[in-house]
Design an enzyme around this catalytic site. Structure first.
Site, PDB file in Angstrom:
ATOM      1  N   HIS A   1       1.005  -1.184   0.125  1.00 40.16           N
ATOM      2  CA  HIS A   1      -0.133  -0.247   0.065  1.00 40.16           C
ATOM      3  C   HIS A   1       0.890   1.181   0.084  1.00 40.16           C
ATOM      4  O   HIS A   1       0.565   2.362  -0.625  1.00 40.16           O
ATOM      5  CB  HIS A   1      -0.872   0.058   1.096  1.00 40.16           C
ATOM      6  CG  HIS A   1      -1.628  -1.213   1.411  1.00 40.16           C
ATOM      7  ND1 HIS A   1      -2.758  -1.625   0.487  1.00 40.16           N
ATOM      8  CD2 HIS A   1      -1.676  -2.217   2.507  1.00 40.16           C
ATOM      9  CE1 HIS A   1      -3.278  -2.623   0.767  1.00 40.16           C
ATOM     10  NE2 HIS A   1      -2.417  -2.951   2.156  1.00 40.16           N
TER      11      HIS A   1
ATOM     12  N   HIS B   1       5.170   6.306   6.853  1.00 36.68           N
ATOM     13  CA  HIS B   1       4.843   5.641   5.601  1.00 36.68           C
ATOM     14  C   HIS B   1       4.668   6.938   4.788  1.00 36.68           C
ATOM     15  O   HIS B   1       4.510   8.017   5.301  1.00 36.68           O
ATOM     16  CB  HIS B   1       3.851   4.657   5.449  1.00 36.68           C
ATOM     17  CG  HIS B   1       2.363   5.451   6.227  1.00 36.68           C
ATOM     18  ND1 HIS B   1       2.351   5.236   7.657  1.00 36.68           N
ATOM     19  CD2 HIS B   1       1.499   5.882   5.652  1.00 36.68           C
ATOM     20  CE1 HIS B   1       1.187   5.900   7.671  1.00 36.68           C
ATOM     21  NE2 HIS B   1       0.660   6.098   6.385  1.00 36.68           N
TER      22      HIS B   1
ATOM     23  N   HIS C   1       2.479   8.624   1.508  1.00 37.81           N
ATOM     24  CA  HIS C   1       1.524   8.761   0.471  1.00 37.81           C
ATOM     25  C   HIS C   1       1.765   9.733  -0.557  1.00 37.81           C
ATOM     26  O   HIS C   1       2.385  10.756  -0.424  1.00 37.81           O
ATOM     27  CB  HIS C   1       0.178   9.180   1.059  1.00 37.81           C
ATOM     28  CG  HIS C   1      -0.165   8.494   2.325  1.00 37.81           C
ATOM     29  ND1 HIS C   1      -1.122   7.492   2.203  1.00 37.81           N
ATOM     30  CD2 HIS C   1       0.217   8.521   3.584  1.00 37.81           C
ATOM     31  CE1 HIS C   1      -1.372   6.998   3.342  1.00 37.81           C
ATOM     32  NE2 HIS C   1      -0.792   7.563   4.168  1.00 37.81           N
TER      33      HIS C   1
ATOM     34  N   HIS D   1       3.405  10.168   6.794  1.00 38.16           N
ATOM     35  CA  HIS D   1       2.728   9.991   8.309  1.00 38.16           C
ATOM     36  C   HIS D   1       3.643   9.391   9.237  1.00 38.16           C
ATOM     37  O   HIS D   1       4.254   8.204   8.944  1.00 38.16           O
ATOM     38  CB  HIS D   1       1.570   9.142   8.085  1.00 38.16           C
ATOM     39  CG  HIS D   1       0.510  10.132   7.256  1.00 38.16           C
ATOM     40  ND1 HIS D   1      -0.707   9.534   6.573  1.00 38.16           N
ATOM     41  CD2 HIS D   1       0.309  11.480   7.487  1.00 38.16           C
ATOM     42  CE1 HIS D   1      -1.528  10.322   6.329  1.00 38.16           C
ATOM     43  NE2 HIS D   1      -0.947  11.605   6.625  1.00 38.16           N
TER      44      HIS D   1
ATOM     45  N   THR E   1      -6.475   6.167   7.820  1.00 36.87           N
ATOM     46  CA  THR E   1      -6.711   6.603   6.435  1.00 36.87           C
ATOM     47  C   THR E   1      -6.777   5.288   5.591  1.00 36.87           C
ATOM     48  O   THR E   1      -7.313   5.408   4.301  1.00 36.87           O
ATOM     49  CB  THR E   1      -6.163   7.589   5.750  1.00 36.87           C
ATOM     50  OG1 THR E   1      -4.757   7.192   5.467  1.00 36.87           O
ATOM     51  CG2 THR E   1      -6.016   8.877   6.615  1.00 36.87           C
ATOM     52  N   THR E   2      -6.667   3.841   6.235  1.00 38.81           N
ATOM     53  CA  THR E   2      -6.733   3.060   5.367  1.00 38.81           C
ATOM     54  C   THR E   2      -7.316   1.937   6.007  1.00 38.81           C
ATOM     55  O   THR E   2      -7.672   2.343   7.566  1.00 38.81           O
ATOM     56  CB  THR E   2      -5.452   2.167   4.875  1.00 38.81           C
ATOM     57  OG1 THR E   2      -4.613   2.082   6.311  1.00 38.81           O
ATOM     58  CG2 THR E   2      -4.234   3.374   4.172  1.00 38.81           C
TER      59      THR E   2
HETATM   60  N1  LIG Z   1      -2.686   6.910   6.639  1.00 40.79           N
HETATM   61  S1  LIG Z   1      -2.602   6.100   8.148  1.00 40.79           S
HETATM   62  O1  LIG Z   1      -1.524   6.804   9.262  1.00 40.79           O
HETATM   63  O2  LIG Z   1      -3.895   6.140   8.947  1.00 40.79           O
HETATM   64  C1  LIG Z   1      -1.794   4.367   7.819  1.00 40.79           C
HETATM   65  C2  LIG Z   1      -1.787   3.940   6.554  1.00 40.79           C
HETATM   66  F1  LIG Z   1      -2.078   5.062   5.641  1.00 40.79           F
HETATM   67  C3  LIG Z   1      -0.798   2.911   6.274  1.00 40.79           C
HETATM   68  F2  LIG Z   1      -0.969   2.688   4.989  1.00 40.79           F
HETATM   69  C4  LIG Z   1      -0.532   1.957   7.336  1.00 40.79           C
HETATM   70  S2  LIG Z   1       0.268   0.584   6.914  1.00 40.79           S
HETATM   71  O3  LIG Z   1       0.381  -0.069   8.087  1.00 40.79           O
HETATM   72  O4  LIG Z   1       1.432   1.114   6.214  1.00 40.79           O
HETATM   73  C5  LIG Z   1      -0.830  -0.502   5.788  1.00 40.79           C
HETATM   74  C6  LIG Z   1      -2.039  -0.404   6.451  1.00 40.79           C
HETATM   75  O5  LIG Z   1      -2.020  -0.693   7.705  1.00 40.79           O
HETATM   76  C7  LIG Z   1      -0.791   2.348   8.703  1.00 40.79           C
HETATM   77  N2  LIG Z   1      -0.611   1.715   9.697  1.00 40.79           N
HETATM   78  C8  LIG Z   1      -0.600   1.645  10.907  1.00 40.79           C
HETATM   79  C9  LIG Z   1      -2.184   1.441  11.120  1.00 40.79           C
HETATM   80  C10 LIG Z   1      -2.088   0.133  12.471  1.00 40.79           C
HETATM   81  C11 LIG Z   1      -0.919  -0.077  12.567  1.00 40.79           C
HETATM   82  C12 LIG Z   1      -0.421  -1.076  13.510  1.00 40.79           C
HETATM   83  C13 LIG Z   1       1.165  -1.505  13.293  1.00 40.79           C
HETATM   84  C14 LIG Z   1       1.956  -0.549  12.421  1.00 40.79           C
HETATM   85  C15 LIG Z   1       1.328   0.400  11.805  1.00 40.79           C
HETATM   86  C16 LIG Z   1      -0.139   0.563  11.666  1.00 40.79           C
HETATM   87  C17 LIG Z   1      -1.353   3.728   8.859  1.00 40.79           C
HETATM   88  F3  LIG Z   1      -1.746   4.167  10.134  1.00 40.79           F
HETATM   89 ZN   LIG Z   2      -0.930   7.386   6.432  1.00 44.23          ZN
END
Ligand SMILES: NS(=O)(=O)c1c(F)c(F)c(S(=O)(=O)CCO)c(N[C@H]2CCc3ccccc32)c1F
Ligand SMILES: [Zn+2]
Length: 227
Positions: free
Chosen positions: A66, A91, A93, A117, A198-199
């Site tokens: 993603h 990460h 975007h 982010h 957001t995902t």
């Molecule tokens: N835009 S965002 O900040 O809402 C957001 C993302 F857009 C996104 F892509 C991810 S991810 O982990 O790379 C892939 C899907 O979870 C996370 N990951 C987070 C969500 C929960 C979690 C748990 C462990 C490590 C990372 C995350 C995320 F918080």
């Molecule tokens: Zn994000």
């Protein structure tokens, strides 16, 4: 969980089908436009601790299908009074050829080329990010808007490795660096709201802080990211 994507058969419109929180009321991202903004003088500068990570430490840069994510070290923390939050990952975007502006948040309807982010969880209240993600007050994500301008050597710590993680589930180790160098100077100028991931699974558990001032990377650097 279910597979999801940003377009196609499992695109954003299908997310609420498989993920109950998606499409809810506390959904992120937002367009920060003047008639939803209210100045709040009680908001303090974001405090960063342990962000200057030694080169002897390492981060894992991976393509999770993603986005590009960088796993951070738990000595990195922020304080948003009264709580401390431990860093988990950051990460990116960004856009695509036909839709080059990939930021998630907008300012006065203006979308930016990209957005970083930095995901943290409330480590005063929860033992790990999985539990925190289930809690309404569990996560704090810092958003950094990216604008095209001068070359940014700090972003090369991540962008210079993208060619070796072209495919999902590829990852590599990079040396630690001062992650604060990715941030704008003013840590006291930001937008703040309670929102969601957001995902999928779109949990409404995120205290959002999006810095007002974008950081600059060069056109060539942006193209490294934009596919
Ligand atoms: N835009 S965002 O900040 O809402 C957001 C993302 F857009 C996104 F892509 C991810 S991810 O982990 O790379 C892939 C899907 O979870 C996370 N990951 C987070 C969500 C929960 C979690 C748990 C462990 C490590 C990372 C995350 C995320 F918080
Ligand atoms: Zn994000």
């Amino acid at each position: 969980g279910y597979s999801w994507a940003y377009s196609g058969a499992h695109g954003e419109k299908t997310w609420p089908t498989n993920y109950g929180f998606c499409g809810g009321v506390y959904q992120s991202p937002l367009d920060f436009h003047e008639n939803i903004l209210q100045y709040d003088s009680s908001l303090r500068p974001i405090k960063l601790f342990g962000y200057d990570v030694a080169t002897a430490e390492s981060f894992t840069v991976s393509n999770n299908g993603h986005s590009v994510s960088v796993t951070l070290v738990p000595t990195m923390k922020i304080e948003i009074e009264p709580f401390h939050y431990t860093a988990s990952q950051l990460h990116l975007h960004w856009g695509h050829k036909n839709n080059p502006k990939g930021s998630e948040h907008c300012i006065e309807g203006r979308r930016f080329p990209a957005e970083v982010h930095v995901v943290h969880y409330n480590s005063d209240k929860y033992t790990d990010i999985t539990k925190a993600t289930e809690a309404a007050d569990g996560l704090a994500v810092l958003g950094i808007l990216i604008e095209v301008g001068s070359f940014n050597p700090s972003f090369e710590n991540i962008l210079s490795h993208l060619n070796s993680i072209k495919y999902k589930d590829q990852s590599i180790q990079i040396a630690g660096f001062n992650v604060q160098e990715l941030f704008p100077k003013r840590l006291d100028e930001y937008f703040r709201y309670e929102g969601s991931l957001t995902t999928p699974p779109c949990n409404p558990s995120v205290l959002w802080t999006v810095f007002r001032n974008p950081v600059l990377i060069s056109e060539a650097q942006e193209q490294k990211a934009c596919r």
